[in-house]
Design a protein around this motif. Structure first.
Motif, mmCIF file in Angstrom:
data_model
loop_
_atom_site.group_PDB
_atom_site.id
_atom_site.type_symbol
_atom_site.label_atom_id
_atom_site.label_comp_id
_atom_site.label_asym_id
_atom_site.label_seq_id
_atom_site.Cartn_x
_atom_site.Cartn_y
_atom_site.Cartn_z
ATOM 1 N N ASN A 361 0.704 -1.272 0.154
ATOM 2 C CA ASN A 361 -0.207 -0.144 0.062
ATOM 3 C C ASN A 361 0.962 1.361 0.002
ATOM 4 O O ASN A 361 1.049 1.925 0.900
ATOM 5 N N GLU A 363 0.731 4.127 -1.379
ATOM 6 C CA GLU A 363 0.040 5.513 -1.276
ATOM 7 C C GLU A 363 -0.303 5.753 0.395
ATOM 8 O O GLU A 363 0.034 6.847 0.861
ATOM 9 N N ALA A 366 2.964 6.346 1.925
ATOM 10 C CA ALA A 366 3.304 7.773 1.768
ATOM 11 C C ALA A 366 2.884 8.860 2.483
ATOM 12 O O ALA A 366 3.445 9.879 3.102
ATOM 13 N N GLN A 367 1.661 8.550 2.730
ATOM 14 C CA GLN A 367 0.820 9.536 3.747
ATOM 15 C C GLN A 367 1.230 9.691 5.095
ATOM 16 O O GLN A 367 1.333 10.493 5.826
#
Ligand code: AMP
Length: 492
Positions: A361, A363, A366-367
């Motif tokens: 995952n 994304e 990165a968040q």
């Protein structure tokens, strides 16, 4: 290093030391515990499970949990602990997302598994599975190899798999001994909270020290059973969510039990209200230590020591007791955007116990991981001495007429009323103010008295504009109050 080495070494040096107990009955010494785990590893190898593959534990708390866990590690595979109370649909999501090769499931829970080989554990099926063993050599693992794929409880959407490595767990276990509580071979770890969560990770320091591991026969948390087992085994250590501490205290008081044999209760996982912990210390004495952590940095962000939890002599002790203590040895903690002590912002953490990311995952990774720092999603502040105080998750913050209200500070006040058993404060949409403060209350306290209590201690705008009486608060499988459910109730 493969953490299963700790079991190998312990079994070599103290083979006859008592290791695993079901209630008051010993089921294994350390030699047998290690030999059984080696047999599990052999069974996994015989079925083609390779190092790095994922093997799930869909089990209630049971001594076989630890046998299976160490067997998985000895084979070089990674454990995927799944909460035994999850719905079959949620289990299916985790099995599929993690790409699980095999599942060890408690009797009855195997029905929740489809499309993946299952071994019913413990029982005849498990014995057949182990019959090829034991292996001679345990698999080599590096610090950044996956040990435990932990699915977040999903209070904010679909559960994500936190990658927990051997190195992270090593850092967590070592800083536990330095900061939280030293463990000795005389101690006993009691598993009253689900082993699929942080409570299960605490087996590590107890294996390292050669302590006893006790699984309640009820498979869960029953205050009477916990007190009986503590008295029986002595020097008992347990992890308890704040709601468990409260239930234990209430039960012990009603039953006239002193908590004999309870050595350390580590609490965390949710806010512990000052009134509740004072009550618990008054009853059981200085046995409590608070930790703050999250799946992404398991059990290892901060600690409020035993002495600090019990101290009511130093000025400002209430504020300290309302904090989650100071950073543990292996991490740095900072507040995003804070210029001075006391400034509130998102709590950021960096260090060896922090995850490398979420499974498959990028994304979400990165968040959550930015410039090497973990964004916890928790809001809080540090004081000048380094004590960290949590002020609810950012999504729970209530903004009314442009002013911030942290539900926790209102909840702390309401809980001082003798006739409030539990409370949870949330925001309700309001045409003029944006949001207004609403309290869900379990207990008989009269509204005028609650209002007066608030007016005596907090700003007028923070006091609830409505008190809604409920039988109980909605909680997830780990006992965390589901504020999203409460907000949904209000919307309906
Ligand atoms: P989980 O990843 O399911 O263990 O949930 C972690 C979250 O629980 C944290 O991000 C905090 O919001 C909350 N939490 C953990 N420990 C504490 C604590 N000692 N006091 C208040 N909240 C806590």
């Amino acid at each position: 290093m493969n953490l299963a080495q700790w079991l190998v070494r312990r079994a070599a040096v103290s083979p006859t030391a008592p290791a695993l107990f079901s209630g008051i009955t010993q089921v294994s010494d350390y030699a047998r515990f290690a030999a059984r785990a080696r047999s599990v590893a052999a069974g996994l190898q015989a079925r083609g499970v390779q190092p790095g593959q994922r093997v799930a534990l869909l089990m209630r708390n049971d001594p076989a949990y630890l046998v299976a866990l160490y067997g998985i590690w000895m084979a070089g595979a990674a454990a995927v602990p799944i909460n035994a109370k999850l719905h079959a649909r949620e289990v299916a999501h985790i099995l599929q997302d993690a790409g699980v090769a095999l599942v060890f499931a408690s009797p009855g829970l195997d029905q929740h598994v489809a499309g993946v080989p299952v071994v019913i554990t413990p029982g005849a099926d498990f014995e057949r599975f182990c019959a090829t063993g034991p292996i001679e050599q345990i698999a080599a693992r590096a610090a950044d190899d996956l040990a435990w794929l932990f699915y977040t409880s999903g209070t904010t959407g679909t559960p994500k798999g936190v990658m927990i490595t051997h190195g992270m767990l090593m850092a967590m276990a070592l800083s536990y001994g330095v900061d939280v509580d030293p463990v000795s071979g005389e101690d006993a770890a009691l598993y009253a909270a689900p082993m699929s969560h942080g409570a299960g990770l605490y087996n590590l320091m107890h294996v390292h020290a050669g302590a006893r591991h006790v699984c309640p026969q009820s498979g869960g948390f029953d205050p009477a059973e916990v007190l009986m087992l503590a008295a029986h085994h002595g020097r008992v250590h347990m992890f308890a969510a704040p709601t468990m501490v409260k239930r234990l205290t209430d039960h012990a008081r009603a039953a006239g039990a002193t908590g004999e044999g309870l050595r350390t209760v580590v609490y965390g996982g949710g806010p512990m209200y000052v009134a509740d912990i004072c009550d618990a210390v008054d009853h059981f004495g200085p046995v409590f230590v608070q930790i703050y952590g999250q799946g992404e940095c398991p059990m290892a962000i901060s600690v409020l020591s035993r002495a600090e939890v019990a101290d009511r002599s130093r000025p400002g002790w209430q504020a300290r007791l309302g904090s989650v203590g100071r950073a543990q040895a292996a991490v740095e903690v900072r507040i995003e955007g804070a210029a001075a002590p006391g400034d509130v912002g998102e709590i950021m953490v960096r260090g060896a116990p922090v995850m490398p990311g979420y499974w498959n995952n990028p994304e979400a990774t990165a968040q959550t991981l930015q410039d090497g720092w973990l964004r916890t999603g928790d809001m809080g502040f540090l004081d000048a001495a380094g004590y960290l105080t949590l002020q609810d998750r950012s999504k729970d913050l209530i903004i009314t007429g442009g002013s911030n209200v942290y539900p926790r500070e209102v909840e702390e006040v309401l809980l001082q009323h003798a006739d409030v058993a539990e409370v949870s404060v949330v925001g309700r949409p309001h045409a003029e103010w944006g949001e207004e403060v609403v309290a869900f209350v379990v207990g008989e306290a009269a509204e005028v008295e609650l209002d007066a209590l608030c007016l005596s201690q907090i700003a007028r705008f923070k006091r609830p504009k409505a008190y809604l009486r409920v039988e109980s608060l909605p909680k997830n499988n780990y006992g965390k109050v589901l504020k999203t459910e409460l907000r949904k109730l209000l919307a309906d």
